[in-house]
Design a protein around this motif. Sequence first.
Motif, PDB file in Angstrom:
ATOM      1  N   HIS A   1      31.551  35.596  49.663  1.00  0.00           N
ATOM      2  CA  HIS A   1      32.197  34.733  48.728  1.00  0.00           C
ATOM      3  C   HIS A   1      33.377  35.094  48.137  1.00  0.00           C
ATOM      4  O   HIS A   1      33.416  36.185  47.552  1.00  0.00           O
ATOM      5  CB  HIS A   1      30.982  34.452  47.670  1.00  0.00           C
ATOM      6  CG  HIS A   1      29.652  34.010  48.022  1.00  0.00           C
ATOM      7  ND1 HIS A   1      29.527  32.841  48.377  1.00  0.00           N
ATOM      8  CD2 HIS A   1      28.387  34.504  48.114  1.00  0.00           C
ATOM      9  CE1 HIS A   1      28.027  32.697  48.816  1.00  0.00           C
ATOM     10  NE2 HIS A   1      27.634  33.686  48.679  1.00  0.00           N
ATOM     11  N   ARG A   2      34.254  34.294  47.919  1.00  0.00           N
ATOM     12  CA  ARG A   2      35.614  34.503  47.026  1.00  0.00           C
ATOM     13  C   ARG A   2      35.024  34.338  45.612  1.00  0.00           C
ATOM     14  O   ARG A   2      34.661  33.462  45.147  1.00  0.00           O
ATOM     15  CB  ARG A   2      36.595  33.592  47.479  1.00  0.00           C
ATOM     16  CG  ARG A   2      37.563  33.835  48.596  1.00  0.00           C
ATOM     17  CD  ARG A   2      38.141  32.713  48.950  1.00  0.00           C
ATOM     18  NE  ARG A   2      39.370  32.602  47.887  1.00  0.00           N
ATOM     19  CZ  ARG A   2      39.747  31.454  47.051  1.00  0.00           C
ATOM     20  NH1 ARG A   2      39.101  30.279  47.415  1.00  0.00           N
ATOM     21  NH2 ARG A   2      40.927  31.598  46.284  1.00  0.00           N
ATOM     22  N   ALA A   3      35.247  35.672  44.994  1.00  0.00           N
ATOM     23  CA  ALA A   3      34.507  35.544  43.401  1.00  0.00           C
ATOM     24  C   ALA A   3      35.819  35.432  42.478  1.00  0.00           C
ATOM     25  O   ALA A   3      35.556  34.850  41.374  1.00  0.00           O
ATOM     26  CB  ALA A   3      33.996  36.835  43.319  1.00  0.00           C
ATOM     27  N   GLY A   4      37.007  35.550  42.527  1.00  0.00           N
ATOM     28  CA  GLY A   4      38.005  35.446  41.894  1.00  0.00           C
ATOM     29  C   GLY A   4      38.219  36.375  40.635  1.00  0.00           C
ATOM     30  O   GLY A   4      37.915  37.568  41.046  1.00  0.00           O
TER      31      GLY A   4
ATOM     32  N   PRO B   1      37.145  37.696  36.629  1.00  0.00           N
ATOM     33  CA  PRO B   1      36.300  37.721  35.769  1.00  0.00           C
ATOM     34  C   PRO B   1      36.414  36.827  34.537  1.00  0.00           C
ATOM     35  O   PRO B   1      37.575  36.609  34.211  1.00  0.00           O
ATOM     36  CB  PRO B   1      36.008  39.128  35.238  1.00  0.00           C
ATOM     37  CG  PRO B   1      37.449  39.722  35.392  1.00  0.00           C
ATOM     38  CD  PRO B   1      37.844  39.175  36.645  1.00  0.00           C
ATOM     39  N   LYS B   2      35.259  35.939  34.260  1.00  0.00           N
ATOM     40  CA  LYS B   2      35.351  35.282  33.078  1.00  0.00           C
ATOM     41  C   LYS B   2      34.703  35.696  31.792  1.00  0.00           C
ATOM     42  O   LYS B   2      33.397  36.349  31.795  1.00  0.00           O
ATOM     43  CB  LYS B   2      34.653  33.773  33.313  1.00  0.00           C
ATOM     44  CG  LYS B   2      34.438  32.798  32.326  1.00  0.00           C
ATOM     45  CD  LYS B   2      33.829  31.654  32.931  1.00  0.00           C
ATOM     46  CE  LYS B   2      33.665  30.656  31.778  1.00  0.00           C
ATOM     47  NZ  LYS B   2      32.943  29.138  32.338  1.00  0.00           N
TER      48      LYS B   2
ATOM     49  N   GLY C   1      41.943  37.965  43.215  1.00  0.00           N
ATOM     50  CA  GLY C   1      40.987  38.387  42.559  1.00  0.00           C
ATOM     51  C   GLY C   1      39.995  39.346  43.576  1.00  0.00           C
ATOM     52  O   GLY C   1      40.532  40.007  44.488  1.00  0.00           O
ATOM     53  N   LEU C   2      38.616  38.821  43.494  1.00  0.00           N
ATOM     54  CA  LEU C   2      37.634  39.685  44.525  1.00  0.00           C
ATOM     55  C   LEU C   2      37.062  38.614  45.300  1.00  0.00           C
ATOM     56  O   LEU C   2      36.753  37.602  45.048  1.00  0.00           O
ATOM     57  CB  LEU C   2      36.646  40.300  43.359  1.00  0.00           C
ATOM     58  CG  LEU C   2      37.331  41.353  42.635  1.00  0.00           C
ATOM     59  CD1 LEU C   2      36.091  41.599  41.442  1.00  0.00           C
ATOM     60  CD2 LEU C   2      37.414  42.678  43.443  1.00  0.00           C
TER      61      LEU C   2
ATOM     62  N   GLU D   1      29.938  32.450  38.034  1.00  0.00           N
ATOM     63  CA  GLU D   1      30.527  31.565  36.939  1.00  0.00           C
ATOM     64  C   GLU D   1      32.252  31.858  36.990  1.00  0.00           C
ATOM     65  O   GLU D   1      32.937  31.453  36.000  1.00  0.00           O
ATOM     66  CB  GLU D   1      29.917  31.547  35.697  1.00  0.00           C
ATOM     67  CG  GLU D   1      28.470  31.134  35.756  1.00  0.00           C
ATOM     68  CD  GLU D   1      27.854  31.428  34.497  1.00  0.00           C
ATOM     69  OE1 GLU D   1      28.572  31.683  33.348  1.00  0.00           O
ATOM     70  OE2 GLU D   1      26.779  31.257  34.490  1.00  0.00           O
ATOM     71  N   TRP D   2      32.515  32.994  37.588  1.00  0.00           N
ATOM     72  CA  TRP D   2      33.866  33.418  37.422  1.00  0.00           C
ATOM     73  C   TRP D   2      35.060  32.290  37.992  1.00  0.00           C
ATOM     74  O   TRP D   2      34.483  31.275  38.672  1.00  0.00           O
ATOM     75  CB  TRP D   2      34.332  34.693  38.303  1.00  0.00           C
ATOM     76  CG  TRP D   2      33.617  36.051  37.712  1.00  0.00           C
ATOM     77  CD1 TRP D   2      32.714  35.934  36.704  1.00  0.00           C
ATOM     78  CD2 TRP D   2      33.941  37.159  38.019  1.00  0.00           C
ATOM     79  NE1 TRP D   2      32.275  36.977  36.354  1.00  0.00           N
ATOM     80  CE2 TRP D   2      32.849  37.783  37.245  1.00  0.00           C
ATOM     81  CE3 TRP D   2      34.392  37.903  39.214  1.00  0.00           C
ATOM     82  CZ2 TRP D   2      32.659  39.421  37.330  1.00  0.00           C
ATOM     83  CZ3 TRP D   2      34.309  39.102  39.296  1.00  0.00           C
ATOM     84  CH2 TRP D   2      33.527  40.027  38.100  1.00  0.00           C
TER      85      TRP D   2
END
Length: 481
Positions: free
Chosen positions: A314-317, A319-320, A303-304, A331-332
């Motif tokens: 931050h590892r964001a991962g 989208p949710k 992800g991102l 919150e992703w």
Amino acid sequence: MTLLAVVVLAVNDHLLKPAFTGLLTGKLSDFAGLVFAPALLAVALAALGWAGERAAALSVLATGVGFALVKTTSVGAAGASAVWSAVSGPSVILADPGDLLALPALAVSWAVHVRTRGSGPGARWVRFVRVLVVVPLAVLATAATSAPAERSVRDVWVEDGRLFFSEGYDFASRDGGLTWERIDPEPVPTTPSPTPTYATPTPPSPPATPLPPVPEVPYGQPSACLPSQPTHCYRVVPGRLAVQETDDGRTWRTAWEVSEGRTDFLRRQSFNRGLDPRIESIGLAVQEVAGGHVVLVANGGDGLTLRNAQGEWHRAGFPKIVDGRVAPMAEWRVPDATDVGAYGTRAVYTGLLVFALALGAGLLSGRALYWGVPLTVLGAALGLTLNSMDLLVLLAGPLSIVMLIIGVVLLLVAASTFPDGRRVLSCGGVAVLSALLAPLPLVVWASGALDGLRIAALLTILLAAAGVATSYLVGRAVALR
């Protein structure tokens, strides 16, 4: 030999090959598969009423020819891919002429046939059980498969004062990555064709001054700099989840990274999570905002990653989406870089395999032991392989459990009926301790306390070998008293 080939395939594919990539581990599974594949074909021919020397010779020949065609021709690889896809879902079998180095294994298979031909009904039943075990493994041993990639982020860019990334749909942020909105493609308007008119043609206008070319928006760019500070730049590290930073354009330092061991863990879990196995920093984008600047990094199947204006990474991962809207980035869904439960089942299988080998090495006699050790080892090896690859679980998973139950029960019967109680207690204690200790390094690696899989795999092998050897020596020592 069949039992050994199955164990070698399971241990090599899911322990040695990932940790020690090279020519030896790359070909060992092919060698093991070619040892038991002719036996599988021979039993199939026997079911059709054709047995004996000719059937065995034909099985060896057909295995060799088929293996060679799959590994050296695109037609053979495509045909094998189609067959395997029908069994386990979309798969790709790779042609690799280097795998032909394993063909001498067919001589070992023929030697096993020569040694066991003419055996009684009991031996034939044992071979039948082995065939049931190796059915799902035969294809795994003769070809490499890859699952299609799924979720992945590869493109990030800045345009019109907004941050963008693409994951099937395009997403945009106006506040430096804190919140996002999905940009649906706009439909192409359709208008009726105008009614043709006929008029006197006018002379062409003089050519206008050509406009300067519009610069293309860079997608997946490996480096980017701050517009106001051209020497303050960021760049991705190829093959790693990592970003480097420089203030002067010459000296680079690590600004953010995920260790190689945790990256390896993420890649191995990507199949179960439906993520692209290409997990590495591919491109980044830099945007100046109020109070500083932000950096958005595309990490493929991870992800991102976002550096906010305060300088925090931050590892964001991924989208949710909630009620059709994109949730705030905090919150992703972020793929876990540690997960003990992911290797819990494999640890149990590994422990049972070591327990059976250690107990068998310590006692070395008894009819129940003669059947219990192979069944437990085969069931654990099959379960370990299926659990690691997520292939044919519905078909062969129950078989693995049944074999384990029968094998463990027979081991307990062998221990309870063994004439020397002291030897049972001594060897049984060593076997239980070995079963608990051997898979422990893998669990520690999955928890993140141990970063490198190579060290964990080596420790597991050493602990297993030490347990089996200790049980054997303890059994001999008690027997000589």
